[in-house]
Design an enzyme around this catalytic site. Structure first.
Site, PDB file in Angstrom:
ATOM      1  N   HIS A  21       5.149   5.542  -8.328  1.00 31.94           N
ATOM      2  CA  HIS A  21       6.214   5.232  -7.370  1.00 31.94           C
ATOM      3  C   HIS A  21       7.501   4.829  -8.088  1.00 31.94           C
ATOM      4  O   HIS A  21       7.474   4.127  -9.106  1.00 31.94           O
ATOM      5  CB  HIS A  21       5.805   4.085  -6.425  1.00 31.94           C
ATOM      6  N   ILE A  22       8.609   5.289  -7.539  1.00 32.44           N
ATOM      7  CA  ILE A  22       9.934   4.856  -7.987  1.00 32.44           C
ATOM      8  C   ILE A  22      10.723   4.416  -6.763  1.00 32.44           C
ATOM      9  O   ILE A  22      10.741   5.121  -5.737  1.00 32.44           O
ATOM     10  CB  ILE A  22      10.696   5.978  -8.704  1.00 32.44           C
TER      11      ILE A  22
END
Length: 399
Positions: free
Chosen positions: A367-368
């Site tokens: 995830h970013i």
């Protein structure tokens, strides 16, 4: 040339075959295959990464052209009179692509804008097997004849030809970590080394049986394919050879991947991967056909390969290839917090919204979190890691 003594070691290795549609391949992110076919892909053989972020390849028959394919699959072809490119293609030190033109005994140069120049001369004869950028700012290539020779061409088109009794049907060529060029001799089952001054050393013996492709490995050695003995060889710059029973048929071309392993094509409808410790993984897929040819590392952290008579361009992910699975929400105004979900996203060095750089709030391997930047426009979201760049399938709409 000097016949150098060598030591050969045969190492038996287990072969792990993974189905690409699930299981270990899906879990690791490696081995995901995408196939590209259609206009512009007629008989692809050699392939290399270009300086423009795309892949460039040779169409040997059909439209006898140089092709360009973007990492999203857009194909453009370029042709000129007297074109007959085969395996040999590489990025040059001048920002152009250089290739061997076998039926017309010439070396070609193509800019990323598609302007083609062909160079002929007495030192160019059947340059089909390999070409590489040398440490001296020139291009080095093999003249696949017997007796054969190694050619050197400057970016201005000046050709020098080097002959030696030990050179016989040379094919692949690669720049070594020792400042020399290393090449395969198919005619006498040997590995050759040539300095930029033209001094040739030849290595023969166990572990070198039918060498074809060659590449510089991440471990300071050279790695090569033995086509008919179905093995992968490793030779140090001191001439010490180790070879591994690859367990697949007809390994042909070979390239170092962004994951620190060596990848190769096989005529058994498979792509192979071998670690520097000798562990082999074989990837099969319904989309991978026989007559696989060239392979190269792409700018997106994946390996790209060609299949001649199918014909197709293929892409296979590695263990470090970044991938975007989703962007949520899929629309928003400047300043909106966005979560990008995917694989191999850790230590991202850049996120962009249709080319406009965004500030990364946090990142993990899956995830970013970012915010929509000032100046962003509607378009694709991209994530760049040290292994390559991933682009979202859908577009993000800036409201």
């Amino acid at each position: 040339g000097r016949l150098a003594a060598l030591t050969a070691v045969l190492v038996g290795v287990p072969v792990l075959t993974l189905g690409l549609t699930g299981g270990n391949a899906a879990a690791s992110g490696a081995g995901q295959v995408t196939i590209y076919t259609g206009p512009g892909i007629s008989d692809p053989v050699g392939i290399t990464a270009g300086p423009d972020g795309a892949l460039w390849f040779n169409n040997f028959t059909g439209n006898t052209s140089i092709g360009r394919i973007s990492t999203t699959g857009k194909v453009t072809t370029y042709s000129a009179a007297h074109m007959s490119p085969n395996f040999a293609i590489t990025a040059g030190p001048d920002g152009a692509l250089w290739f061997g033109n076998i039926e017309f005994d010439s070396i070609g140069r193509i800019t990323t804008a598609g302007a083609i120049t062909l160079y002929t001369g007495s030192g160019i004869s059947n340059p089909q097997g390999g070409i590489t950028a040398g440490p001296d700012g020139a291009l080095w290539f093999t003249n696949d004849t017997n007796p054969g020779s190694i050619g050197r061409i400057t970016t201005a088109g000046v050709v020098t030809n080097y002959t030696d009794a030990s050179i016989s049907y040379p094919s692949g060529i690669a720049a070594g970590p020792d400042g020399a060029l290393w090449f395969t001799n198919g005619g006498n089952a040997s590995i050759g080394r040539i300095t930029t001054a033209g001094v040739v050393t030849n290595y023969t013996g166990p572990g070198i049986s039918s060498p074809e492709g060659i590449t510089a490995g991440p471990d300071g050695a050279l790695w090569f394919t033995n086509v008919h003995s179905a093995s992968i060889g490793r030779i140090t710059t001191a001439g010490v050879v180790t070879y591994y029973g690859a367990g697949i048929n007809y390994p042909l071309e070979i390239a170092t991947g962004p994951d620190g392993a060596i990848w190769f094509t096989s005529d058994s409808r498979a792509i192979g991967r071998i670690t520097t410790a000798g562990l082999v993984t074989v990837y099969t897929d319904p989309g991978i056909f026989s007559n696989l040819a060239g392979i190269t590392a792409g700018p997106d952290g994946a390996m790209w390969f060609t299949s001649r008579f199918s014909p197709l361009i293929g892409r296979i992910t590695t263990t470090v290839t970044p991938r975007i699975i989703s962007v949520a929400p899929r629309s928003g105004a400047v300043g909106t917090t966005i979560t990008i979900t995917g694989r191999n996203l850790a230590r991202a060095i850049g996120v962009a919204f249709n080319g406009t750089a965004a500030t990364i709030v946090s990142d993990t391997s899956t995830h970013i979190v970012v915010t929509v930047p000032d100046g962003a426009t509607t378009g694709h979201v991209s994530v760049t890691t040290r292994a390559g760049t991933a682009t979202s399938n859908g577009t993000f709409r800036v409201t």
